[in-house]
Design a protein around this motif. Structure first.
Motif, mmCIF file in Angstrom:
data_model
loop_
_atom_site.group_PDB
_atom_site.id
_atom_site.type_symbol
_atom_site.label_atom_id
_atom_site.label_comp_id
_atom_site.label_asym_id
_atom_site.label_seq_id
_atom_site.Cartn_x
_atom_site.Cartn_y
_atom_site.Cartn_z
ATOM 1 N N HIS A 88 0.815 -1.222 0.000
ATOM 2 C CA HIS A 88 0.000 0.000 0.000
ATOM 3 C C HIS A 88 0.852 1.277 0.000
ATOM 4 C CE1 HIS A 88 -3.017 -2.976 1.254
ATOM 5 N NE2 HIS A 88 -3.917 -2.101 0.842
ATOM 6 N N ASP A 89 2.192 1.104 -0.068
ATOM 7 C CA ASP A 89 3.101 2.249 -0.099
ATOM 8 C C ASP A 89 2.823 3.222 1.046
ATOM 9 O OD1 ASP A 89 5.273 3.599 -1.185
ATOM 10 O OD2 ASP A 89 3.985 4.997 -2.281
ATOM 11 N N CYS A 90 2.694 2.616 2.229
ATOM 12 C CA CYS A 90 2.337 3.388 3.434
ATOM 13 C C CYS A 90 3.140 2.815 4.595
ATOM 14 C CB CYS A 90 0.838 3.271 3.683
ATOM 15 S SG CYS A 90 0.244 4.203 5.094
ATOM 16 N N PHE A 91 4.174 3.554 5.056
ATOM 17 C CA PHE A 91 5.122 2.993 6.004
ATOM 18 C C PHE A 91 5.051 3.706 7.358
ATOM 19 C CE2 PHE A 91 6.674 2.014 1.822
ATOM 20 C CZ PHE A 91 7.045 0.670 1.933
ATOM 21 N N LEU A 92 4.824 2.926 8.401
ATOM 22 C CA LEU A 92 4.763 3.456 9.759
ATOM 23 C C LEU A 92 6.159 3.745 10.289
ATOM 24 C CD1 LEU A 92 2.225 0.774 10.920
ATOM 25 C CD2 LEU A 92 1.758 3.210 11.147
ATOM 26 N N SER A 93 6.267 4.702 11.215
ATOM 27 C CA SER A 93 7.529 4.880 11.930
ATOM 28 C C SER A 93 7.766 3.646 12.795
ATOM 29 C CB SER A 93 7.470 6.133 12.807
ATOM 30 O OG SER A 93 6.563 5.941 13.884
ATOM 31 N N ASP A 94 9.011 3.444 13.215
ATOM 32 C CA ASP A 94 9.332 2.249 14.013
ATOM 33 C C ASP A 94 8.468 2.160 15.264
ATOM 34 O OD1 ASP A 94 11.208 1.416 12.221
ATOM 35 O OD2 ASP A 94 12.931 2.220 13.331
ATOM 36 N N PHE A 95 8.335 3.293 15.956
ATOM 37 C CA PHE A 95 7.547 3.302 17.189
ATOM 38 C C PHE A 95 6.092 2.940 16.902
ATOM 39 C CE2 PHE A 95 4.872 5.507 20.290
ATOM 40 C CZ PHE A 95 5.436 5.086 21.491
#
Length: 682
Positions: A213-220
């Motif tokens: 979905h080309d949607c990346f969360l931050s690590d946290f």
């Protein structure tokens, strides 16, 4: 293993080596404690065939090199820890209990929990009483019912929110699947929601759908999303789903840019773990995703919830750097979040809130100031503004107060090791130990000695010595002379002395793990721990007995023991003689006397008798006279009697318990009441 030794092991796995002095400073304990922790940990590592920790002559700690799979070996070692091998601190234990209760399907008893977490029933009941307030503050009710146990009544949404907050505030900053997997407490906390067997799959699915979905969360945010999905899978598999009524709270979720990602992730989880996914669950996870921060998103909309997420991340990084744990303290976490929101509002409007104590804070907590400034940079980058030093100093005040609170909590959990020196017999010793139970928050009785056994003075010179035997001045540095009866003044002096020692000693064992007093003297098995009701029988109870004086009352109690075959006739005379020679120390609590004699005087088997006098008698104990209950004891096992005496004092300390015992008119009724009260209050 415990929290401290686990932290040391983690640091060695991450950095390769650690200086002893630096560890002492970092963990705020003496080098002696660090060495003791390493010794204890090495014993466990040796038993499991793992690499040991070496301390060289320069005071540098290193792990032995055992090949490329060293990390995986330790990962498995940590995952195999349980409540018998990992020693929970008080706060860790309460957090585990909260998660256990949130995830329980039905009532659980204090006895079951006690067995499960390997902690005494009395401690568990105390924890559960504390948790009732915590649940209430978080929109939940902890319900208790006699014969059934404890259960949490709350909405499914509130239960999940509680679970998530427990994970958010108590797991390691780094992803649990990587370095975090080496944290035993985090593993045990996650284990309560059956994370094993699903955690890695959930991580994999979420990563793949991020890419798709080309949607990346931050690590946290990614870590928090995984926790939410672990909880979701666990609850749905248990048949616990969210209601559609909550849709009003979420607004229009189907039109949200996060809906396709939510739908895809949950559909795959449903196929992976074989369950149907209700639409309400998809909509709820959209709401969860909208609260996250992203490195990259398919939409140009700026989520208004990004700032609160970044604030949470800042707080989390600060507290992780200082190894501060919130455990159950949601309110303090929320207070910090609210303060930072206010600070951002002031910065946006050009206001400056001056802190009159800024210079003192900078001088008093330079390291904290530096770390807070460093951890604020991601938020500053997002806002494109520098946080004023005055605002930083307010945050430092919060963090410094948390550090001081943790220091105080650690001090409360530290108990001063003490040796009891007594010239009298085991019956007197057990009475003294029972009374010393009142001080178990400050002292830990490690041994009982007679005066002539104290040849190895070097071994006990660092301990508090509580003695009924006089010593030469200066012979032992931490000596406290008391009476065998341990009057209230004696107990007050012991508490005062122990408190002063605890403040001055930096190398007291950090946490005393036993719930019973002592090592040798309190390590009895459950089979050996006798309750008072188990030592009594109806034929050894007499109600409304007439007695002219204390001696006649004691002989009546002794006669009951003799008639049932528990003692020889000589034992009755020895009970009376013991009081004549040693005084009225057997009057251990207002209205209660427990006469006894030494085993050698004719004790045949362990038992108790109970005489409730029609008219109270005087034993000569100014503090606890007159006496209405005389409980004769036949003592064989010096350990097991301690539990019965302790329970006796606990029951008679409750006015309601005393009223219930007074109301019973037959021996059968009285023994049944005692049995019930022991389980209720002890």
């Amino acid at each position: 293993m415990d929290k401290r030794s686990n932290q040391i092991l983690n640091q060695l796995l991450k950095e390769g080596e650690l200086e002893l002095k630096e560890a002492s400073k970092q963990y705020q304990v003496s080098e002696r404690i660090i060495r003791r922790k390493i010794k204890e940990l090495n014993d466990e590592l040796r038993a499991n065939g793992l690499a040991l920790i070496d301390i060289n002559s320069e005071g540098v700690l290193r792990l032995e090199d055992r090949g490329e799979d060293l990390r995986e070996q330790f990962r498995q070692f940590i995952k195999e820890n349980n409540f018998y091998t990992y020693h929970l601190s008080k706060n860790e234990r309460k957090t585990i209990l909260a998660m256990l209760l949130l995830n329980a399907d039905e009532y659980v008893t204090a006895a079951w929990i006690s067995e499960y977490v390997s902690t005494s029933r009395n401690t568990i009941i105390s924890d559960l009483n504390d948790l009732k307030d915590w649940f209430q503050k978080n929109n939940m009710n902890l319900i208790s019912q006699v014969q059934k146990g404890y259960v949490v009544h709350a909405s499914e949404g509130d239960i999940r929110s509680g679970m998530l907050k427990l994970l958010e505030l108590n797991l390691d900053e780094e992803k649990y699947g990587m370095m975090g997997a080496y944290h035993a407490f985090g593993h045990l906390l996650l284990k309560e929601i059956q994370y094993q067997g699903c955690y890695e799959q959930i991580q994999r699915i979420l990563k793949e759908e991020e890419t798709r979905h080309d949607c990346f969360l931050s690590d946290f945010s990614f870590s928090v999303a995984v926790y939410e999905l672990v909880i979701l899978v666990n609850r749905i598999k248990k048949g616990k789903t969210l209601e559609h009524e909550r849709q009003k709270e979420w607004g229009s979720t189907v039109q949200s840019s996060k809906y396709p990602l939510s739908r895809a992730v949950l559909d795959r989880l449903g196929r992976e773990f074989s369950f149907q996914v209700p639409e309400a669950e998809v909509e709820n996870f959209v709401f969860c995703l909208r609260r996250k921060s992203y490195l990259k998103s398919g939409t140009n909309n700026v989520d208004q919830l990004v700032i609160p997420v970044l604030i949470g991340e800042v707080i989390y990084r600060i507290t992780s750097r200082f190894q501060i744990n919130f455990y159950l303290d949601f309110a303090l976490y929320d207070l910090l979040v609210d303060h930072m929101k206010s600070a951002i509002y002031r910065m946006a409007s050009g206001e400056v809130l001056e802190n009159p104590f800024r210079s003192e804070i900078e001088k008093g907590y330079p390291e904290v100031f530096s770390v807070v400034e460093e951890c604020l940079r991601p938020l500053e980058d997002y806002l494109e503004v520098k946080v004023p030093r005055d605002e930083v100093s307010f945050l430092v005040m919060y963090i410094a107060s948390m550090l001081e609170r943790d220091k105080l909590e650690r001090m409360k959990e530290q108990r001063v090791p003490a040796v009891l020196v007594c010239a009298m017999g085991r019956g007197t010793v057990q009475l003294m130990l029972a009374k010393l139970k009142q001080l178990e928050d400050v002292i830990h009785v490690t041994d009982v000695r007679s005066a002539h056994e104290l040849k190895d003075m070097e071994q006990i010179k660092d301990q508090l010595v509580i003695t009924t035997v006089p010593f030469q001045e200066g012979e032992l540095p931490n000596l406290l002379m008391v009476t065998p009866m341990l009057e209230q003044d004696d107990l007050y002096r012991i508490r005062r002395k122990a408190t002063k020692l605890r403040e001055n000693w930096s190398d007291i064992p950090e946490e005393s793990r036993r719930d019973e007093i002592g090592n040798n003297i309190g390590s009895e098995t459950k089979a050996e721990r006798n309750f008072l009701a188990e030592m009594l029988s109806a034929d050894r109870i007499e109600i409304n007995r007439e007695a002219r004086d204390w001696e006649e009352g004691v002989r009546a109690a002794g006669q009951l023991l003799y008639d049932s075959g528990a003692v020889s006739y000589e034992y009755i005379d020895a009970m009376v003689e013991n009081i004549r020679v040693n005084g009225s120390y057997v009057v251990i609590y207002p209205g209660i006397a427990i006469p006894h004699a030494e085993q050698e005087k004719g004790a045949i088997r362990e038992a108790a008798s109970l005489v409730r006098l029609k008219t109270p008698v005087v034993f000569g104990n100014s503090e606890n006279d007159p006496v209405s209950y005389i409980i004769g004891l036949s003592i064989l096992n010096s350990n097991s009697i301690n539990c019965a005496i302790y329970n006796l004092v606990r029951m008679f300390g409750q006015e309601e318990a005393k009223r219930q015992m007074e109301a019973q008119e037959t021996p059968e009724e009285l023994i049944n009441t005692i049995r019930r009260l022991e389980h209720q209050y002890c």
